[in-house]
Design a protein around this motif. Sequence first.
Motif, short mmCIF file in Angstrom:
data_model
loop_
_atom_site.label_atom_id
_atom_site.label_comp_id
_atom_site.label_asym_id
_atom_site.label_seq_id
_atom_site.Cartn_x
_atom_site.Cartn_y
_atom_site.Cartn_z
N HIS A 1 54.99 21.19 -36.22
CA HIS A 1 54.13 21.46 -37.66
C HIS A 1 52.83 22.13 -37.53
O HIS A 1 52.15 23.15 -38.39
N ALA B 1 53.37 25.81 -37.15
CA ALA B 1 53.28 26.82 -39.08
C ALA B 1 51.98 26.24 -39.19
O ALA B 1 52.03 28.13 -40.14
N THR B 2 51.60 25.68 -39.67
CA THR B 2 50.45 25.83 -40.18
C THR B 2 49.47 26.82 -39.56
O THR B 2 49.08 27.26 -40.47
N ALA C 1 58.19 26.67 -43.65
CA ALA C 1 56.70 26.05 -44.64
C ALA C 1 56.28 27.73 -44.23
O ALA C 1 55.30 28.10 -45.66
N TRP D 1 56.83 16.97 -33.41
CA TRP D 1 56.53 17.38 -34.92
C TRP D 1 55.21 17.63 -34.10
O TRP D 1 55.16 18.92 -35.39
N SER D 2 53.96 17.31 -34.47
CA SER D 2 53.18 18.57 -33.82
C SER D 2 52.78 19.71 -33.38
O SER D 2 51.95 20.65 -34.19
N PHE E 1 55.36 23.30 -48.63
CA PHE E 1 54.15 22.94 -47.41
C PHE E 1 53.04 22.52 -47.46
O PHE E 1 52.98 20.74 -46.94
N PHE F 1 52.46 17.04 -46.93
CA PHE F 1 51.87 17.34 -46.34
C PHE F 1 50.06 15.98 -46.86
O PHE F 1 49.17 16.30 -45.97
N TYR G 1 61.94 24.40 -38.88
CA TYR G 1 60.77 23.82 -39.61
C TYR G 1 59.67 24.81 -40.23
O TYR G 1 59.15 24.71 -41.36
#
Length: 190
Positions: free
Chosen positions: A155, A158-159, A91, A151-152, A98, A102, A87
């Motif tokens: 994600h 990645a962010t 990203a 997921w948090s 990516f 979202f 994942y």
Amino acid sequence: MTADLKERVLDASVQLIDEAGLGGLSMREVARRAGVSHQAPYHHFEDKAAIVAALVERGFTMLAEQMEAAERAGPPAERMRRVGRAYVDFALEQPVYFRLMFRPELSDPSRFPAADAAGGRAFAVLVRLVGGIAGAGASPSRKDALVSMHWSLVHGLATLLLDGPLAAELGAGVTRGQHVDDVLTLFLDR
């Protein structure tokens, strides 16, 4: 317009968004970059929103494929670590996709159900993995909480690596990859 030309329009759109941002996306410029007449993109895409939805669908499909490949074998925690890494890697390797994927305001599910379905396919990988880790006796609310928590983590990581302070602090390459592995291992070992 053949399927090949449709793909060229999508590829030109990604390039344009990468260079000029979403605000720079125009049907005429996409057509020019794809090497087709300015009307040709309209044979497959009603408007810019349809192009963006197709990019969202393509992005989620690519992400789902990477996650599915990572989930194939091994103990549940190891599969979860590999899927989390896939994942984050997606990203960092596909930032235009990516960043589009979202943003729900860009791809209305009632208008573009294929994009929504592609997102569901990627999400299903996480749900399957959490189900394997949580066990059959876990309540639905516990499973939902575990899905959100995992997921948090990926994600957010990645962010932060893509656009946040970790991007500057860790840069690219081995240091960044090692940090991702360390975070995921620490999280899953606790």
